[in-house]
Scaffold this active site. Structure first.
Site, PDB file in Angstrom:
ATOM      1  N   LYS A 153       0.791  -1.229  -0.074  1.00  0.00           N
ATOM      2  CA  LYS A 153      -0.061   0.122   0.075  1.00  0.00           C
ATOM      3  C   LYS A 153       1.089   1.335  -0.097  1.00  0.00           C
ATOM      4  O   LYS A 153       1.763   1.412   0.732  1.00  0.00           O
ATOM      5  CB  LYS A 153      -1.019   0.150   1.292  1.00  0.00           C
ATOM      6  CG  LYS A 153      -1.979  -0.964   0.960  1.00  0.00           C
ATOM      7  CD  LYS A 153      -2.693  -0.998   2.414  1.00  0.00           C
ATOM      8  CE  LYS A 153      -3.803   0.248   2.506  1.00  0.00           C
ATOM      9  NZ  LYS A 153      -4.408   0.241   3.978  1.00  0.00           N
TER      10      LYS A 153
HETATM   11  C1  E4P Z   1      -7.691   0.462   4.580  1.00  0.00           C
HETATM   12  O1  E4P Z   1      -6.940   0.202   3.752  1.00  0.00           O
HETATM   13  C2  E4P Z   1      -7.541   1.875   4.990  1.00  0.00           C
HETATM   14  O2  E4P Z   1      -6.193   2.021   5.783  1.00  0.00           O
HETATM   15  C3  E4P Z   1      -8.567   2.015   6.355  1.00  0.00           C
HETATM   16  O3  E4P Z   1      -9.813   1.463   5.771  1.00  0.00           O
HETATM   17  C4  E4P Z   1      -8.946   3.488   6.876  1.00  0.00           C
HETATM   18  O4  E4P Z   1      -9.895   2.997   7.550  1.00  0.00           O
HETATM   19  P1  E4P Z   1     -10.579   4.046   8.726  1.00  0.00           P
HETATM   20  O5  E4P Z   1     -10.824   5.522   8.140  1.00  0.00           O
HETATM   21  O6  E4P Z   1     -11.687   3.608   9.480  1.00  0.00           O
HETATM   22  O7  E4P Z   1      -9.385   4.256   9.841  1.00  0.00           O
END
Ligand code: E4P
Length: 227
Positions: free
Chosen positions: A86
């Protein structure tokens, strides 16, 4: 359409892996530090639970493209199985995505708030983009509309990048993202469980059982025991 767990909690991943049709696990630095464990053994433990086939998403923390590339190479060397790195959609991140694409390292562009970020990431070679639906909504934007626009742009311009909806506050948002044509969603364990938390189902199942027992008697706990 992929159903992915957004967590690094071993107990929750074990439970969901056993009961739900899970396709993979996403993590980010915040999710990992919550577990207060050394990160590589934690990620390897997640890998051991889900197996080598399912995708495990691991995020970089460096700010410069070259650092992100080195981190991506490190993650791919240290962890077994199907890994997606990522990368945040900063300018440096986009450069890293381009470099990693040349090296055959698979990426997901994360922290996506606008269709144009998604477009640039897709052009750079990201395999996935992850629009942050709830965080967009919290900025009084429209997370679902961003998802719909990304889906339209990818379709109209034949970009092969997949959309993995992320950052959800409720199941309604997840449903809207499914309807918008996303290739997958990643959600916290509580939200995945909430998809099946419907009191009427329990009440119906109890009624079916009561009706059965009323005729066949208390010993008829299942079809095999029913005489
Ligand atoms: C996933 O890849 C993201 O990092 C995550 O969904 C962020 O989610 P949040 O906004 O609930 O922290």
């Amino acid at each position: 359409m992929q159903l992915v767990i957004d967590s690094a909690n071993i107990e929750k991943i074990k439970y969901l892996q056993e009961y739900f049709p899970i396709d993979g696990v996403t993590t980010n630095p915040t999710i990992i530090v919550k577990e207060k464990k050394p990160f590589l053994p934690l990620l390897q433990e997640i890998r051991d639970i889900i197996g080598n086939e399912k995708e495990l998403f691991v995020q970089t923390v460096g700010s410069q493209a070259e650092e992100m590339v080195k981190e991506a190479q490190f993650i791919n060397k240290e962890l077994s199985g199907n890994i997606i790195v990522k990368i945040p959609v900063t300018t440096e991140g986009i450069k890293a995505i381009k470099l990693l694409k040349e090296q055959g390292i698979r990426t997901l562009a994360t922290t996506v708030y606008t269709p144009m970020s998604a477009y640039v990431a897709a052009k750079a070679g990201a395999e996935y983009v992850a629009p942050y639906v709830n965080r967009i909504d919290n900025l009084t934007g429209n997370g679902i509309q961003v998802v719909k626009d990304i889906v339209t742009i990818f379709k109209q311009h034949e970009l092969s990048c997949k959309l993995l909806g992320a950052s959800f506050g409720n199941v309604q948002q997840i449903q809207q993202v499914c309807l918008a044509g996303a290739e997958g969603i990643t959600a916290a364990p509580e939200l995945i469980e909430a998809m099946l938390t419907i009191p009427s189902v329990d009440a119906n199942v109890q009624q079916f059982k009561d009706d059965w027992l009323a005729l066949y008697g208390k010993g008829a706990i299942n079809l095999m025991e029913t005489k």
